[in-house]
Design a protein around this motif. Structure first.
Motif, PDB file in Angstrom:
ATOM      1  N   SER B   2     -40.050 -12.004 -16.856  1.00  8.31           N
ATOM      2  CA  SER B   2     -41.140 -12.964 -16.776  1.00  8.31           C
ATOM      3  C   SER B   2     -42.457 -12.313 -17.136  1.00  8.31           C
ATOM      4  O   SER B   2     -42.681 -11.132 -16.870  1.00  8.31           O
ATOM      5  CB  SER B   2     -41.198 -13.541 -15.358  1.00  8.31           C
ATOM      6  N   ASP B   3     -43.316 -13.064 -17.793  1.00  8.80           N
ATOM      7  CA  ASP B   3     -44.653 -12.559 -18.079  1.00  8.80           C
ATOM      8  C   ASP B   3     -45.609 -12.825 -16.928  1.00  8.80           C
ATOM      9  O   ASP B   3     -46.772 -12.419 -16.967  1.00  8.80           O
ATOM     10  CB  ASP B   3     -45.223 -13.206 -19.336  1.00  8.80           C
ATOM     11  N   ALA B   4     -45.108 -13.520 -15.946  1.00  9.73           N
ATOM     12  CA  ALA B   4     -46.006 -13.904 -14.854  1.00  9.73           C
ATOM     13  C   ALA B   4     -46.474 -12.655 -14.096  1.00  9.73           C
ATOM     14  O   ALA B   4     -45.726 -11.687 -13.966  1.00  9.73           O
ATOM     15  CB  ALA B   4     -45.300 -14.819 -13.868  1.00  9.73           C
ATOM     16  N   PRO B   5     -47.722 -12.625 -13.664  1.00 11.49           N
ATOM     17  CA  PRO B   5     -48.195 -11.470 -12.881  1.00 11.49           C
ATOM     18  C   PRO B   5     -47.403 -11.364 -11.582  1.00 11.49           C
ATOM     19  O   PRO B   5     -46.885 -12.364 -11.101  1.00 11.49           O
ATOM     20  CB  PRO B   5     -49.662 -11.789 -12.622  1.00 11.49           C
ATOM     21  N   PRO B   6     -47.271 -10.188 -11.070  1.00 12.89           N
ATOM     22  CA  PRO B   6     -46.537 -10.039  -9.803  1.00 12.89           C
ATOM     23  C   PRO B   6     -47.205 -10.883  -8.732  1.00 12.89           C
ATOM     24  O   PRO B   6     -48.426 -11.054  -8.758  1.00 12.89           O
ATOM     25  CB  PRO B   6     -46.638  -8.537  -9.484  1.00 12.89           C
ATOM     26  N   PRO B   7     -46.389 -11.415  -7.812  1.00 13.96           N
ATOM     27  CA  PRO B   7     -47.000 -12.259  -6.785  1.00 13.96           C
ATOM     28  C   PRO B   7     -47.972 -11.461  -5.925  1.00 13.96           C
ATOM     29  O   PRO B   7     -47.731 -10.276  -5.654  1.00 13.96           O
ATOM     30  CB  PRO B   7     -45.789 -12.730  -5.962  1.00 13.96           C
ATOM     31  N   GLU B   8     -49.024 -12.077  -5.595  1.00 13.19           N
ATOM     32  CA  GLU B   8     -49.993 -11.383  -4.714  1.00 13.19           C
ATOM     33  C   GLU B   8     -49.371 -11.156  -3.347  1.00 13.19           C
ATOM     34  O   GLU B   8     -48.634 -12.002  -2.859  1.00 13.19           O
ATOM     35  CB  GLU B   8     -51.234 -12.270  -4.562  1.00 13.19           C
ATOM     36  N   PRO B   9     -49.640 -10.040  -2.741  1.00 13.31           N
ATOM     37  CA  PRO B   9     -49.141  -9.875  -1.374  1.00 13.31           C
ATOM     38  C   PRO B   9     -49.819 -10.882  -0.471  1.00 13.31           C
ATOM     39  O   PRO B   9     -50.950 -11.289  -0.737  1.00 13.31           O
ATOM     40  CB  PRO B   9     -49.552  -8.441  -1.007  1.00 13.31           C
ATOM     41  N   PRO B  10     -49.089 -11.323   0.570  1.00 14.90           N
ATOM     42  CA  PRO B  10     -49.745 -12.266   1.476  1.00 14.90           C
ATOM     43  C   PRO B  10     -50.999 -11.645   2.088  1.00 14.90           C
ATOM     44  O   PRO B  10     -51.063 -10.422   2.277  1.00 14.90           O
ATOM     45  CB  PRO B  10     -48.680 -12.523   2.549  1.00 14.90           C
ATOM     46  N   SER B  11     -51.957 -12.466   2.366  1.00 10.74           N
ATOM     47  CA  SER B  11     -53.233 -11.934   2.849  1.00 10.74           C
ATOM     48  C   SER B  11     -53.051 -11.156   4.152  1.00 10.74           C
ATOM     49  O   SER B  11     -53.823 -10.261   4.450  1.00 10.74           O
ATOM     50  CB  SER B  11     -54.252 -13.057   3.046  1.00 10.74           C
ATOM     51  N   SER B  12     -51.977 -11.469   4.889  1.00 14.93           N
ATOM     52  CA  SER B  12     -51.772 -10.748   6.151  1.00 14.93           C
ATOM     53  C   SER B  12     -51.432  -9.275   5.911  1.00 14.93           C
ATOM     54  O   SER B  12     -51.572  -8.448   6.795  1.00 14.93           O
ATOM     55  CB  SER B  12     -50.661 -11.421   6.965  1.00 14.93           C
TER      56      SER B  12
END
Lengths: 208, 329
Positions: B2-12
């Motif tokens: 996937s070219d999608a950026p890695p998911p952001e870590p949850p803010s927690s």
């Protein structure tokens, strides 16, 4: 509450100051102190007590000369470490060297000036250690507390005399301690005289 | 893929900036704490342990004394446990080789002992200056296991090799005027570097009354534990007087002079109120700075009572009949 500047400083001094005593306690039973381990332990604890006591007395002169503030915050720690080393020195003498033979110890303390002087230095440090807390400073009031704690100079001078008596012939090390102590005392006396002159000058400018 | 950026870590999971900065501050403080503690502790340890800095560096390796060793008949040997060779040769007072106890072993290599001559003179019929090897060849080595009591209140048990001083003195035939025996140590600041500093009045001298010198216990040692005497123990020739404090046992002797008058002795000159001419071991006479009533045998934990004349009273007490040993300490 704001954290004090250099929060690591006093804990580091406590650990560093106690480390040589801890090392001695480990090395002695291992036979690493040489053929006469008790003599070595006596010499080392006595030397430690003097170094730490002179270091505690160097704090105020160092602050006066340099303008730094951190020496004032380590003074109590160094003083209490010196007292700890002096107690260790006495315990090595009384327990290990003399085997708690109280008659012999009492005779030493009373009849032999070399030991009388060292013992007096230790006794003088007791009230200083007891009154080292903030509560005692408040209770005595700072000027009185300060006067009492000038006894540290007397104790250090007696310690140097005790050391000079201990060495048989070579006085180099006791003389170095004596010279440093004299220098520290001179700085304090000079500061006291400067303050007095400043007060007199101020009084002359603003006559009441 | 996937070219999608890695998911952001949850803010927690994100460390708040405030804590992130405090963590760096915390780590910095831990580093400063450890560094300061190590520097202070190490510095104090090195300073206070300064006498032991070099202790393990030098193990003396003196050669074995050749030839048969005689055993003297007589009440000379103690059967008490012998102090280990290592302690006898690394815990020494020999100020010409340094003031700390381990200095003599460390610096002993400087004291070369060949060539070496001993001069025998004064009130004698046959004065002589003798090469040390020749002198030693006159006497078959004999072993004596003696107690040694230092004036500093420690003691050892040492198997010496040597010969009675009386045998040497009889060879030079003292005159009828001879009353005392004076001994002198080598004076050579290159070989005995401690002599470069005026700590004592060099060269070291000692003395005995003639009757003390002739006593069968009085011994000239040229070895210990079956080996040549190491430099730190007074090579090549030293005096051993087992009922007197150790400082009477003058080391590295170059001259023996018989005299009419009491000879000056080094420690007596340096501090007469502390070190008398006789220096007999006496539990009843304290050193001004410590009691002599007890002593620590090197290797022991507890002290033991000190014996009059170091336990040799039966053999030597008669030498001092009529002498007040509190005054004549």
């Amino acid at each position: 509450m704001a954290s004090p500047p250099h929060p690591w400083l006093n804990p580091a001094l406590v650990v560093g100051g106690l480390a040589p005593l801890a090392l001695l306690a480990v090395q002695g039973p291992q036979g690493a102190l040489g053929p006469n381990a008790i003599e070595a332990a006596l010499n080392q604890t006595g030397f430690l007590a003097l170094v730490l006591l002179v270091a505690s007395l160097a704090c105020t002169p160092l602050r006066l000369v340099t303008g730094w503030t951190w020496p004032a915050r380590v003074r109590r720690t160094l003083g209490l470490l010196a007292f700890t080393a002096a107690c260790a020195h006495f315990l090595v003498y009384a327990v290990l060297d003399q085997g708690l033979a109280w008659g012999a110890i009492l005779e030493d303390v009373v009849a032999r000036p070399f030991i009388t002087v060292g013992f007096t230095a230790l006794v003088l440090l007791v009230p200083l250690a007891v009154t080292s807390t903030n509560r005692w400073v408040r209770r005595l009031g700072f000027p009185r507390w300060q006067r009492l704690h000038r006894l540290a100079y007397v104790a250090a001078a007696l310690g140097v005399v005790h050391f000079a008596w201990r060495v048989k012939k070579d006085l180099t090390e006791p003389l170095v301690f004596g010279a440093v102590l004299g220098l520290l005392f001179a700085v304090r006396v000079a500061e006291a005289m400067r303050k007095r002159r400043a007060r007199a000058a101020a009084a002359a400018r603003n006559p009441a | 893929m996937s070219d999608a950026p890695p998911p952001e870590p949850p803010s927690s999971d994100i460390t708040p900036e405030r804590l992130y900065l405090r963590r760096r501050e915390f780590l910095k403080n831990v580093g400063l704490f450890a560094g300061t503690a190590a520097a202070v502790g190490g510095g104090l340890h090195l300073l206070s342990g300064r006498q032991r800095r070099f202790m393990d560096r030098y193990v003396p390796d003196a050669g074995v004394v050749p030839g048969p060793v005689a055993k003297a008949a007589g009440p000379f040997d103690t059967d008490e446990p012998r102090t280990p060779y290592e302690d006898v040769t690394t815990y020494n007072n020999f100020y010409e080789l340094g003031l700390d106890k381990n200095d003599p072993a460390r610096l002993g290599h400087l004291l070369t002992t060949r060539p070496w001559t001993v001069t025998l003179d004064g009130e004698v019929h046959k004065p002589a200056t003798v090469d040390i090897d020749q002198l030693l060849s006159w006497f078959p080595p004999e072993e004596r296991v003696y107690r040694m009591r230092c004036v500093e209140a420690w003691s050892m048990v040492i198997p010496w090799l040597g010969f009675p001083l009386a045998a040497l003195l009889s060879r030079v035939e003292p005159t009828s005027h001879a009353r005392y025996v004076a001994f002198t140590t080598l004076m050579d600041p290159e070989r005995l570097p401690g002599q470069k500093r005026p700590v004592l009045d060099w060269p070291y001298t000692e003395g005995l009354r003639l009757d003390e010198a002739l006593h069968p216990l009085t011994f000239m040692a040229m070895g210990l534990y079956g080996r040549q005497l190491p430099a730190q123990n007074g090579a090549p020739l030293r005096l051993v007087v087992p009922w007197k404090y150790g400082f009477k046992g003058i080391k590295s002797i170059v001259r023996i002079t018989l005299t009419r008058e009491p000879p000056p002795t080094t420690w007596n000159l340096a501090a007469p109120e502390e070190y008398g001419f006789y220096a007999n071991v006496n539990p009843a006479v304290s050193h001004p700075r410590w009691s002599q009533a007890s002593e620590r045998r090197i290797g022991d934990f507890e002290r033991r009572p000190t014996l009059p004349f170091n336990g040799y009273a039966e053999q030597v007490a008669h030498l001092y009949t009529g002498l007040d040993l509190r005054k004549n300490y």
